[in-house]
Design a protein around this motif. Structure first.
Motif, short mmCIF file in Angstrom:
data_model
loop_
_atom_site.label_atom_id
_atom_site.label_comp_id
_atom_site.label_asym_id
_atom_site.label_seq_id
_atom_site.Cartn_x
_atom_site.Cartn_y
_atom_site.Cartn_z
N ASP A 130 -22.44 -21.44 24.55
CA ASP A 130 -22.34 -22.53 25.52
C ASP A 130 -22.44 -23.87 24.80
O ASP A 130 -23.43 -24.16 24.14
N HIS A 137 -20.23 -27.25 26.06
CA HIS A 137 -20.10 -28.28 27.08
C HIS A 137 -20.85 -27.84 28.34
O HIS A 137 -20.89 -26.66 28.68
N SER A 138 -21.45 -28.80 29.05
CA SER A 138 -22.17 -28.49 30.28
C SER A 138 -21.97 -29.62 31.28
O SER A 138 -21.62 -30.74 30.90
N PHE A 189 -22.49 -25.93 35.13
CA PHE A 189 -21.49 -25.09 34.48
C PHE A 189 -21.64 -25.21 32.97
O PHE A 189 -22.15 -26.20 32.45
N SER A 207 -19.27 -24.41 29.32
CA SER A 207 -17.99 -24.05 28.72
C SER A 207 -18.21 -23.73 27.25
O SER A 207 -19.06 -24.35 26.59
N THR A 208 -17.41 -22.79 26.75
CA THR A 208 -17.56 -22.41 25.36
C THR A 208 -16.82 -23.35 24.43
O THR A 208 -16.97 -23.28 23.22
N SER A 258 -15.59 -20.25 30.65
CA SER A 258 -16.62 -21.07 31.27
C SER A 258 -17.32 -20.23 32.33
O SER A 258 -16.84 -19.18 32.74
N ILE A 282 -11.19 -23.99 30.89
CA ILE A 282 -12.32 -24.75 30.38
C ILE A 282 -12.78 -25.70 31.47
O ILE A 282 -12.04 -26.59 31.88
N ALA A 283 -13.98 -25.48 31.99
CA ALA A 283 -14.51 -26.35 33.03
C ALA A 283 -14.63 -27.77 32.51
O ALA A 283 -15.06 -27.99 31.38
N GLY A 343 -11.08 -27.28 36.50
CA GLY A 343 -10.80 -26.62 35.24
C GLY A 343 -9.53 -27.17 34.63
O GLY A 343 -8.87 -28.04 35.21
#
Length: 255
Positions: free
Chosen positions: A157, A159-160, A170, A172-173, A193, A209-210, A221
């Motif tokens: 994880d 991005h948040s 949320f 995202s990787t 995500s 990707i969120a 997304g």
């Protein structure tokens, strides 16, 4: 209504107050060979009255930082401290170094959120605040700079983003900004995500990707809009979103 500075060597970032009366503008002048001249001002959206320059500085092009006006919180400015816009070739992940809440009349800093504990701060703000993820834990910050809670996070994880109420988040990787097409291809059909809510309600978001929360129940997304926690999907109108694109703004500007 108004215009902001721009041109061959100038670029501006701006945020309009929720009442549509004021605008905060960050101007970067990149005409010097090795530095960027930075000016932050606030003025009336109509007529440009009550203009005040609240911050000026100069920063190195390759190693300095700049400010992005990202919203308004209770009449004050919410600013992301970002790397200067010239990055090493191949850099695909951009995250704020810090978040600041500053006076819209004097520029005095009222609160700061730092990326401590080796964590990565949220790229987009929420009325509830931002998160900072370190691979095991997401620390939840409000706009006073205080930690108000945590969410478990995974090692992938990066991005948040917090929902407007702060009850959901949320992950995202890959970053919501600067992601490469290969990042999406690598996650095609897999969980790129996920969103997590109260009671550990979780929604996988495969192949997308969120980027940010539209409201409490919907996430934007790279290819679709996702309902949370329903999982209902809606295709984005028009041409398919380019995976390497950027969420360029959020509306309204209130936080």
């Amino acid at each position: 209504m108004t215009t902001v500075p721009g041109g061959t060597w100038k670029v501006s970032f701006f945020s309009v107050s929720p009442d549509d009366k004021r605008i905060a503008v960050l101007v970067e002048d990149m005409s010097p060979a090795t530095r960027i001249n930075i000016r932050l001002y606030v003025e009336d959206l109509r007529g440009r009255g009550h203009h005040v320059d609240i911050y000026t500085t100069s920063t190195p092009k390759n190693s300095g930082t700049t400010l992005w006006p990202m919203g308004w919180h209770r009449g004050q400015l919410v600013l992301a401290v970002m790397p200067a816009c010239t990055h090493p070739s191949g850099a695909v992940f951009i995250a704020p170094r810090e978040w600041h809440v500053s006076s819209a009349t004097t520029g005095v800093r009222l609160a700061a959120i730092n990326s401590r504990n080796a964590c990565i701060l949220s790229l987009w703000p929420s009325p509830a605040g931002v998160a900072c993820v370190n691979g095991t834990t997401a620390y939840l910050y409000d706009w006073t700079g205080k930690v108000t809670g945590t969410f478990p996070a995974g090692s992938e994880d990066l991005h948040s983003g917090r929902s407007p109420s702060g009850r959901s988040i949320f992950f995202s990787t890959r970053a919501g900004v600067g992601a490469l097409p290969s990042d999406l291809l690598r996650h095609e059909g897999h969980e790129a995500s996920r969103a997590v809510g109260v009671g550990n309600t979780e929604l996988p978001i495969p192949g997308n990707i969120a980027c940010l929360w539209i409201d409490e129940d919907h996430i934007l997304g790279t290819q679709q809009i996702f309902g949370f926690p329903s999982g209902q999907q809606a295709e984005l109108a028009g041409e398919p979103t380019i995976p390497s694109g950027v969420c360029v703004g959020r509306f309204p500007g209130g936080l």
